[in-house]
Write an enzyme that holds these catalytic residues in place. Structure first.
Site, PDB file in Angstrom:
ATOM      1  N   ASP A   1      35.306  24.688  62.197  1.00 15.38           N
ATOM      2  CA  ASP A   1      34.403  25.209  63.222  1.00 15.38           C
ATOM      3  C   ASP A   1      34.342  24.176  64.334  1.00 15.38           C
ATOM      4  O   ASP A   1      33.610  23.191  64.232  1.00 15.38           O
ATOM      5  CB  ASP A   1      32.997  25.429  62.659  1.00 15.38           C
ATOM      6  CG  ASP A   1      32.936  26.550  61.645  1.00 15.38           C
ATOM      7  OD1 ASP A   1      33.143  27.700  62.042  1.00 15.38           O
ATOM      8  OD2 ASP A   1      32.677  26.272  60.459  1.00 15.38           O
TER       9      ASP A   1
ATOM     10  N   ARG B   1      33.023  19.816  64.367  1.00 13.52           N
ATOM     11  CA  ARG B   1      33.300  18.987  63.186  1.00 13.52           C
ATOM     12  C   ARG B   1      34.040  17.701  63.540  1.00 13.52           C
ATOM     13  O   ARG B   1      33.838  16.681  62.893  1.00 13.52           O
ATOM     14  CB  ARG B   1      34.104  19.781  62.148  1.00 13.52           C
ATOM     15  CG  ARG B   1      33.570  21.157  61.824  1.00 13.52           C
ATOM     16  CD  ARG B   1      32.107  21.187  61.465  1.00 13.52           C
ATOM     17  NE  ARG B   1      31.679  22.538  61.129  1.00 13.52           N
ATOM     18  CZ  ARG B   1      30.413  22.945  61.069  1.00 13.52           C
ATOM     19  NH1 ARG B   1      29.439  22.076  61.339  1.00 13.52           N
ATOM     20  NH2 ARG B   1      30.108  24.188  60.755  1.00 13.52           N
TER      21      ARG B   1
ATOM     22  N   ARG C   1      25.211  28.422  71.796  1.00 15.68           N
ATOM     23  CA  ARG C   1      26.620  28.556  71.438  1.00 15.68           C
ATOM     24  C   ARG C   1      27.286  29.758  72.115  1.00 15.68           C
ATOM     25  O   ARG C   1      28.478  29.997  71.913  1.00 15.68           O
ATOM     26  CB  ARG C   1      26.748  28.692  69.919  1.00 15.68           C
ATOM     27  CG  ARG C   1      26.189  27.506  69.160  1.00 15.68           C
ATOM     28  CD  ARG C   1      25.922  27.845  67.709  1.00 15.68           C
ATOM     29  NE  ARG C   1      27.077  28.357  67.012  1.00 15.68           N
ATOM     30  CZ  ARG C   1      27.033  28.953  65.819  1.00 15.68           C
ATOM     31  NH1 ARG C   1      25.868  29.126  65.210  1.00 15.68           N
ATOM     32  NH2 ARG C   1      28.133  29.392  65.252  1.00 15.68           N
TER      33      ARG C   1
ATOM     34  N   LYS D   1      34.011  35.459  66.462  1.00 14.77           N
ATOM     35  CA  LYS D   1      32.845  35.651  65.606  1.00 14.77           C
ATOM     36  C   LYS D   1      31.610  35.885  66.473  1.00 14.77           C
ATOM     37  O   LYS D   1      31.611  35.506  67.657  1.00 14.77           O
ATOM     38  CB  LYS D   1      32.656  34.432  64.683  1.00 14.77           C
ATOM     39  CG  LYS D   1      32.376  33.118  65.417  1.00 14.77           C
ATOM     40  CD  LYS D   1      32.341  31.954  64.449  1.00 14.77           C
ATOM     41  CE  LYS D   1      31.956  30.662  65.167  1.00 14.77           C
ATOM     42  NZ  LYS D   1      32.023  29.486  64.290  1.00 14.77           N
ATOM     43  N   HIS D   2      30.584  36.559  65.962  1.00 12.86           N
ATOM     44  CA  HIS D   2      30.398  37.078  64.618  1.00 12.86           C
ATOM     45  C   HIS D   2      30.384  38.593  64.720  1.00 12.86           C
ATOM     46  O   HIS D   2      29.494  39.140  65.368  1.00 12.86           O
ATOM     47  CB  HIS D   2      29.093  36.591  64.012  1.00 12.86           C
ATOM     48  CG  HIS D   2      28.919  35.101  64.092  1.00 12.86           C
ATOM     49  ND1 HIS D   2      28.481  34.441  65.243  1.00 12.86           N
ATOM     50  CD2 HIS D   2      29.133  34.129  63.164  1.00 12.86           C
ATOM     51  CE1 HIS D   2      28.410  33.136  65.010  1.00 12.86           C
ATOM     52  NE2 HIS D   2      28.810  32.919  63.763  1.00 12.86           N
TER      53      HIS D   2
ATOM     54  N   HIS E   1      22.154  31.565  58.269  1.00 11.02           N
ATOM     55  CA  HIS E   1      22.338  30.484  57.302  1.00 11.02           C
ATOM     56  C   HIS E   1      21.196  30.464  56.287  1.00 11.02           C
ATOM     57  O   HIS E   1      21.393  30.070  55.131  1.00 11.02           O
ATOM     58  CB  HIS E   1      22.398  29.123  58.006  1.00 11.02           C
ATOM     59  CG  HIS E   1      23.607  28.959  58.863  1.00 11.02           C
ATOM     60  ND1 HIS E   1      23.646  29.379  60.174  1.00 11.02           N
ATOM     61  CD2 HIS E   1      24.821  28.421  58.603  1.00 11.02           C
ATOM     62  CE1 HIS E   1      24.833  29.101  60.682  1.00 11.02           C
ATOM     63  NE2 HIS E   1      25.571  28.520  59.751  1.00 11.02           N
TER      64      HIS E   1
ATOM     65  N   ASP F   1      31.921  35.734  57.104  1.00 16.14           N
ATOM     66  CA  ASP F   1      31.260  34.451  57.321  1.00 16.14           C
ATOM     67  C   ASP F   1      31.070  33.834  55.932  1.00 16.14           C
ATOM     68  O   ASP F   1      31.304  34.495  54.899  1.00 16.14           O
ATOM     69  CB  ASP F   1      29.927  34.648  58.041  1.00 16.14           C
ATOM     70  CG  ASP F   1      29.474  33.410  58.809  1.00 16.14           C
ATOM     71  OD1 ASP F   1      30.001  32.313  58.541  1.00 16.14           O
ATOM     72  OD2 ASP F   1      28.587  33.541  59.662  1.00 16.14           O
TER      73      ASP F   1
END
Length: 326
Positions: A62, A70, A130, A160-161, A173, A242
């Site tokens: 990601d 990351r 985002r 996504k998503h 999440h 996901d």
């Protein structure tokens, strides 16, 4: 190839992980901050993952930029959130060419980006920064530029998503979000970028209930929503879930995986690297076959050799565009 994408626990592959991946033969892998040490160690990890399965498996991260990134300095730039990126489509294209160069340098050739969600009054704060825009057509144009930039750099984009998380009211999440908008409104707003990017080689589902389509099951586990995504929105690419371990979903990992595959997802994404859970996923997933196999092969075929570019010149142009509209 098994219909799964798995993570691993640390910066080096353990013997038990290698043996498991050798037996299961997942379609691909996904890495997180816990897997990132220095460049040499990360490159060794991506090499070892591919050696374990015996083929050039895609390795994803990601790497959206901003709050979801990351790779950080010195392995990559500190990229701004999508909402803060200026410079238009050209800057977004160049940004993702540079991202692709950074990812490929450590053996990563798949990016779970760009986000194609549309910002609105219901967008949860975890997602809003985002998102490229509140304008669905601008979101589509910038996401297309991002996908092209990644592909030109030899990295597979994953939009996504799907079919759109922007109008959902919670962070998936932690809990199950619901989208209350009528289908007509979704068609004019949230579904516009999905329809526009129908030909991107991979996509990721949203753990979101779309009340206008299926008031009971999240998209990841809804045959109704997946059918709508395929038939009405026209998405042609390989469809991964996901993370199947997220708090939005109920039941065991095995139950979640079984429901997602039954709904029409092609590949189960499991991120934590927890061996017992990966074994549950493996127990529910068979080989990629039929239409899913065809989509997987098409996605891998899109992973072309990176174009030769002058990195310094691309970076200079990107910085000039970004600063000109900052």
């Amino acid at each position: 190839m098994t219909a799964a994408i798995f993570g691993c626990r640390g910066p080096s592959l353990t013997g038990s992980e290698a043996a498991f991946f050798r037996d299961v033969q997942p379609f691909g892998f996904i890495l997180f901050k816990r897997n990132v040490d220095d460049a040499d160690t990360l490159r060794r990890l991506t090499d070892d993952l591919r050696a374990a399965v015996g083929y050039d498996a895609p390795v994803f991260m990601d790497q959206e930029g901003g709050s979801v990134q990351r790779l950080r300095p010195p392995l990559a730039r500190d990229w701004p959130n999508a909402a803060d990126q200026s410079g238009g489509q050209r800057a977004v294209f160049l940004r993702h060419q540079l991202m692709a160069h950074e990812l490929r340098a450590v053996g990563v050739d798949g990016n779970c980006a760009p986000v194609v969600d549309v910002a609105g009054p219901l967008t949860h704060p975890f997602l809003k920064q985002r998102i490229w825009s509140k304008d669905p057509r601008r979101t589509a144009a910038l996401a297309r530029a991002a996908a092209k930039g990644l592909l030109s750099g030899g990295v597979l984009p994953v939009i996504k998503h799907l079919p759109g998380h922007g109008a959902a009211n919670a962070d998936s999440h932690a809990e199950l979000p619901r989208c209350p908008l009528p289908l007509h409104t979704l068609g004019l707003q949230d579904f516009v970028p999905v329809r526009a990017l129908y030909d991107v080689p991979l996509g990721m589902t949203a753990h979101v209930v779309y009340e206008a389509l299926d008031p009971d099951a999240p998209a990841t586990q809804s045959p109704i929503v997946i059918d709508y995504l395929r038939r009405r929105l026209g998405f042609e690419g390989l469809l991964m879930t996901d993370d199947i371990g997220m708090g939005a979903l109920d039941g065991s990992i095995a139950m979640r995986s079984r429901a997602a595959l039954a709904a029409g997802c092609d590949v189960i994404l499991h991120c934590s690297g927890e061996m017992s859970e990966m074994e549950e996923v493996a127990g529910q997933t068979g080989p990629l076959e039929g239409a899913a196999r065809t989509r997987a092969e098409a996605a891998l075929a899109a992973r072309v050799t990176a174009a030769e570019i002058d990195i310094a010149a691309v970076a200079a142009e990107f910085d000039a565009l970004s600063n000109a509209e900052a």
